[in-house]
Each structure stands twice: as structure tokens, then as C-alpha cells.
Design a protein around this motif. Structure first.
Motif, PDB file in Angstrom:
ATOM      1  N   HIS A 117      -3.072 135.531 124.220  1.00  0.00           N
ATOM      2  CA  HIS A 117      -3.143 135.404 125.910  1.00  0.00           C
ATOM      3  C   HIS A 117      -1.871 135.892 126.589  1.00  0.00           C
ATOM      4  O   HIS A 117      -0.777 136.011 126.007  1.00  0.00           O
ATOM      5  CB  HIS A 117      -3.280 133.845 126.385  1.00  0.00           C
ATOM      6  N   ARG A 118      -2.083 136.594 127.968  1.00  0.00           N
ATOM      7  CA  ARG A 118      -0.831 137.081 128.611  1.00  0.00           C
ATOM      8  C   ARG A 118      -1.023 136.373 130.049  1.00  0.00           C
ATOM      9  O   ARG A 118      -1.772 136.831 130.610  1.00  0.00           O
ATOM     10  CB  ARG A 118      -1.038 138.473 128.791  1.00  0.00           C
ATOM     11  N   PRO A 119      -0.656 135.163 130.168  1.00  0.00           N
ATOM     12  CA  PRO A 119      -0.607 134.471 131.349  1.00  0.00           C
ATOM     13  C   PRO A 119       0.067 135.247 132.457  1.00  0.00           C
ATOM     14  O   PRO A 119       1.047 135.706 132.175  1.00  0.00           O
ATOM     15  CB  PRO A 119      -0.045 133.016 131.097  1.00  0.00           C
ATOM     16  N   GLY A 120      -0.685 134.994 133.662  1.00  0.00           N
ATOM     17  CA  GLY A 120       0.014 135.812 134.881  1.00  0.00           C
ATOM     18  C   GLY A 120       0.273 134.744 136.106  1.00  0.00           C
ATOM     19  O   GLY A 120      -0.454 133.823 135.982  1.00  0.00           O
ATOM     20  N   THR A 121       1.099 135.085 136.888  1.00  0.00           N
ATOM     21  CA  THR A 121       1.070 134.351 138.213  1.00  0.00           C
ATOM     22  C   THR A 121       1.705 135.193 139.322  1.00  0.00           C
ATOM     23  O   THR A 121       2.507 136.344 139.134  1.00  0.00           O
ATOM     24  CB  THR A 121       1.874 133.206 137.902  1.00  0.00           C
ATOM     25  N   THR A 122       1.401 134.867 140.563  1.00  0.00           N
ATOM     26  CA  THR A 122       1.916 135.341 141.678  1.00  0.00           C
ATOM     27  C   THR A 122       3.223 134.762 141.778  1.00  0.00           C
ATOM     28  O   THR A 122       3.721 133.785 141.268  1.00  0.00           O
ATOM     29  CB  THR A 122       1.182 135.214 142.890  1.00  0.00           C
ATOM     30  N   VAL A 123       4.237 135.286 142.974  1.00  0.00           N
ATOM     31  CA  VAL A 123       5.599 134.623 143.269  1.00  0.00           C
ATOM     32  C   VAL A 123       5.737 135.126 144.656  1.00  0.00           C
ATOM     33  O   VAL A 123       5.618 136.281 145.054  1.00  0.00           O
ATOM     34  CB  VAL A 123       6.622 135.117 142.285  1.00  0.00           C
ATOM     35  N   ALA A 124       6.156 134.180 145.460  1.00  0.00           N
ATOM     36  CA  ALA A 124       6.646 134.540 146.708  1.00  0.00           C
ATOM     37  C   ALA A 124       7.956 133.623 146.874  1.00  0.00           C
ATOM     38  O   ALA A 124       7.858 132.158 146.876  1.00  0.00           O
ATOM     39  CB  ALA A 124       5.738 134.139 147.801  1.00  0.00           C
ATOM     40  N   ALA A 125       9.048 134.291 147.127  1.00  0.00           N
ATOM     41  CA  ALA A 125      10.394 133.771 147.295  1.00  0.00           C
ATOM     42  C   ALA A 125      11.048 133.987 148.694  1.00  0.00           C
ATOM     43  O   ALA A 125      10.981 135.136 148.905  1.00  0.00           O
ATOM     44  CB  ALA A 125      11.314 134.074 146.160  1.00  0.00           C
ATOM     45  N   LEU A 126      11.594 132.958 149.098  1.00  0.00           N
ATOM     46  CA  LEU A 126      12.588 133.135 150.396  1.00  0.00           C
ATOM     47  C   LEU A 126      14.002 132.411 150.058  1.00  0.00           C
ATOM     48  O   LEU A 126      14.047 131.473 149.732  1.00  0.00           O
ATOM     49  CB  LEU A 126      11.710 132.228 151.383  1.00  0.00           C
ATOM     50  N   LEU A 127      14.766 133.736 150.524  1.00  0.00           N
ATOM     51  CA  LEU A 127      16.143 133.011 150.337  1.00  0.00           C
ATOM     52  C   LEU A 127      16.902 133.166 151.654  1.00  0.00           C
ATOM     53  O   LEU A 127      16.854 134.223 152.280  1.00  0.00           O
ATOM     54  CB  LEU A 127      17.041 134.103 149.236  1.00  0.00           C
ATOM     55  N   ALA A 128      17.629 132.331 152.085  1.00  0.00           N
ATOM     56  CA  ALA A 128      18.226 132.267 153.369  1.00  0.00           C
ATOM     57  C   ALA A 128      19.480 132.258 152.943  1.00  0.00           C
ATOM     58  O   ALA A 128      20.196 131.646 152.166  1.00  0.00           O
ATOM     59  CB  ALA A 128      17.959 130.859 153.999  1.00  0.00           C
ATOM     60  N   HIS A 129      20.317 133.285 153.636  1.00  0.00           N
ATOM     61  CA  HIS A 129      21.840 133.687 153.652  1.00  0.00           C
ATOM     62  C   HIS A 129      22.423 133.803 155.021  1.00  0.00           C
ATOM     63  O   HIS A 129      21.986 134.942 155.593  1.00  0.00           O
ATOM     64  CB  HIS A 129      21.955 134.790 152.711  1.00  0.00           C
ATOM     65  N   GLY A 130      23.203 133.080 155.562  1.00  0.00           N
ATOM     66  CA  GLY A 130      23.893 133.412 157.001  1.00  0.00           C
ATOM     67  C   GLY A 130      22.454 133.423 157.828  1.00  0.00           C
ATOM     68  O   GLY A 130      21.898 132.267 157.857  1.00  0.00           O
ATOM     69  N   VAL A 188       3.422 138.742 138.221  1.00  0.00           N
ATOM     70  CA  VAL A 188       4.497 138.308 137.073  1.00  0.00           C
ATOM     71  C   VAL A 188       3.522 138.211 135.551  1.00  0.00           C
ATOM     72  O   VAL A 188       2.610 137.392 135.633  1.00  0.00           O
ATOM     73  CB  VAL A 188       5.267 137.032 137.231  1.00  0.00           C
ATOM     74  N   GLY A 189       3.917 138.726 134.511  1.00  0.00           N
ATOM     75  CA  GLY A 189       3.403 138.712 133.277  1.00  0.00           C
ATOM     76  C   GLY A 189       2.263 139.630 133.194  1.00  0.00           C
ATOM     77  O   GLY A 189       1.760 139.753 131.681  1.00  0.00           O
ATOM     78  N   THR A 190       1.564 140.048 133.988  1.00  0.00           N
ATOM     79  CA  THR A 190      -0.008 140.785 133.685  1.00  0.00           C
ATOM     80  C   THR A 190       0.256 142.230 133.440  1.00  0.00           C
ATOM     81  O   THR A 190      -0.472 142.857 132.525  1.00  0.00           O
ATOM     82  CB  THR A 190      -0.657 140.790 134.955  1.00  0.00           C
ATOM     83  N   HIS A 191       1.198 143.079 133.796  1.00  0.00           N
ATOM     84  CA  HIS A 191       1.517 144.321 133.614  1.00  0.00           C
ATOM     85  C   HIS A 191       2.725 144.795 132.843  1.00  0.00           C
ATOM     86  O   HIS A 191       3.576 143.818 132.582  1.00  0.00           O
ATOM     87  CB  HIS A 191       1.435 145.202 134.926  1.00  0.00           C
ATOM     88  N   ARG A 192       2.758 145.958 132.162  1.00  0.00           N
ATOM     89  CA  ARG A 192       3.895 146.320 131.280  1.00  0.00           C
ATOM     90  C   ARG A 192       5.327 146.165 132.218  1.00  0.00           C
ATOM     91  O   ARG A 192       6.186 145.505 131.586  1.00  0.00           O
ATOM     92  CB  ARG A 192       3.885 147.610 130.922  1.00  0.00           C
ATOM     93  N   ASN A 193       5.328 146.475 133.411  1.00  0.00           N
ATOM     94  CA  ASN A 193       6.628 146.307 134.244  1.00  0.00           C
ATOM     95  C   ASN A 193       6.241 145.474 135.427  1.00  0.00           C
ATOM     96  O   ASN A 193       5.135 145.540 136.211  1.00  0.00           O
ATOM     97  CB  ASN A 193       7.051 147.753 134.852  1.00  0.00           C
TER      98      ASN A 193
END
Length: 264
Positions: A117-130, A188-193
Motif C-alpha cells: 500500500h502507498r498511503p497518501g494525504t493532503t496537506v495545508a500549512a500556515l506559518l505566521a512570521h512577523g 503527500v505520498g502518492t507520486h514519485r515527487n
């Protein structure tokens, strides 16, 4: 991220750090208040969503494990665990490079953890800086901003429907309900890159940011999201949004993270 993305990051980083060293950013620095809530919904037996709500790191993340893949819960939790250990640094560029590297580690773990199996997931990240926020994402988990009474979608879904929309083959209304909206072109996880998109935006005092899985925005119209998002504290708004998704059928896992930018 591409070299062009990194150049854009470096330009924002230089500006942010110059403001901080001059003292102007310190005078107008924003304090952040956040809350989060997740629900398995009314149909799915397992919650394959995961999230990070870290005011201390000023980092917020939603990951939605792909339901069509085995062990989507493993993939989403792997992303969050990688970012939970993120050691915040003074340099914007160093922070973003570290976040990207951690997502690449999660990507490789997903690709090699199981033989069949090759599990996959989306990701959405927010970083606050200044007085800036930096968005990184892959897939169709979304980040919205509520400024005043205006709701803006800050990310663009990585799906076949979105590509058809960009080519003019579908209207916005058609794309929202088209079967190809569930076919992701990045995750994340689903394609080669792993290919991430990045965006940087100035933050204004009073902005409210929403990170969510598609379990929220699929059953709830944008107008209803806007109305609920603008009510009460981040915790109250989180619960209102999840309740709306449950009333809409709750056919998917539902995860919301809300971060408010306020003056100290």
C-alpha cells in the motif's frame, strides 16, 4: 518549491527581518489565538484527518488522508508528527525550508512504510512570521481568510477538476460538483515527487484564517462558512462550522483549524 518560489520567499524574508531589526515590526507585532476541532462524521468508521494547532510555533496544519488509499490515517498522522517537531528559527527562509524538508520526509515514509500500500494525504500549512503569513499546500485541503466580512480562498485545489476549470472546460459551479474534483494531482505520498505550492501574504490586525479538510467545504456553501466563521471566538467558530458540516450530512471526516491575528 522552485527556484522562483525560493527567490520570492527570500525577498519576503529580507523585508520581514529588516522590519524586525528596525523595531517597526515589534511595535505592531501580532499576537495569535487559535482553536481546532475534528469529527469523524456520520458515515466514515475512521477519522483519517489530522491537524496541528500550535500557537507557540505559530504553525497550523490540516492533513486529510486519502479515503481511496489504504491507511490514509497513517499518512495524515505522519505529516503532523513531522511538523509537530518543527523547531522555529528566527529566519523565515530557514523555517520554510525546514517545513518543506519535513514534508519530504513524510512523503518518503508514506511511499516506503508498507509493501503493498502507498498511503497518501493532503496537506495545508500556515506559518505566521512577523506581519506575514506563509502558506504551503498539496491537494485539496484549503486555507481561507476572513477579513472584515469578506471571505477569500487563499489556496487552489490540486485536482483534475481545477485543471479543467483553468483550461476553460468547466465553469466554477461545474468544477465544484464534477467527479474529477476528487481526483488529486498532488498529495503527500502518492507520486514519485512531492510538489508543494507556496504563497506569502501580509497579515492585517483582525484577520481570521481557516484551514479545513474537504469534509467542511463540500457540504457547506461559502456563504454559510463566511457567516459561521465570523461569529464568536475561534473555539466557538470551530464548533459552529463542524456542526454545519454534520447537518449537511457529515459524509466525510471534518477538520477545522482557526487562527486569529490580534494586537497584543
Amino acid at each position: 518549491m522552485s527556484d522562483t518560489d525560493l527567490q520570492a520567499i527570500a525577498a519576503i524574508a529580507d523585508r520581514t527581518e529588516a522590519e524586525a531589526s528596525s523595531g517597526s515590526a515589534a511595535e505592531s507585532a501580532l499576537a495569535w489565538l487559535s482553536a481546532s476541532h475534528t469529527d469523524v462524521g456520520r458515515v466514515r468508521p475512521v477519522n483519517e484527518d489530522a491537524f496541528l494547532d500550535s500557537q507557540e510555533q505559530r504553525l497550523w496544519v490540516v492533513a486529510d488522508g486519502l479515503g481511496g488509499q489504504s491507511r490514509g490515517d497513517y499518512a495524515s498522522s505522519t505529516v503532523v508528527e513531522q511538523l509537530r517537531a518543527f523547531p522555529r528559527q528566527k529566519s523565515v527562509l530557514a523555517n520554510l525550508q525546514d517545513i518543506e524538508a519535513r514534508l519530504q520526509v513524510a512523503h518518503e515514509k508514506c511511499r516506503t512504510a508498507f509493501r503493498r500500500h502507498r498511503p497518501g494525504t493532503t496537506v495545508a500549512a500556515l506559518l505566521a512570521h512577523g506581519n506575514y503569513c506563509f502558506l504551503l499546500w498539496a491537494g485539496d485541503s484549503r486555507i481561507y481568510r476572513l477579513r472584515g466580512r469578506q471571505l477569500a480562498l487563499l489556496t487552489q485545489d490540486h485536482s483534475l477538476a481545477q485543471e479543467k476549470l483553468a483550461r476553460g472546460e468547466l465553469s466554477e459551479q461545474e468544477a465544484a460538483s464534477h467527479h474529477s474534483a476528487h481526483v488529486l494531482t498532488r498529495a503527500v505520498g502518492t507520486h514519485r515527487n512531492l510538489r508543494l505550492d507556496m504563497r506569502s501574504l501580509p497579515v492585517q490586525r483582525g484577520d481570521r484564517y481557516l484551514l479545513c479538510s474537504d469534509g467542511l467545504y463540500n457540504p457547506v456553501e461559502a456563504g454559510a462558512i463566511c457567516a459561521a466563521l465570523g461569529q464568536g471566538s475561534p473555539e466557538e467558530a470551530c464548533r459552529s462550522l463542524v456542526d454545519l458540516a454534520l447537518k449537511g450530512g457529515g459524509r466525510d471526516n471534518i477538520t477545522v483549524v482557526i487562527a486569529d491575528a490580534n494586537a497584543p
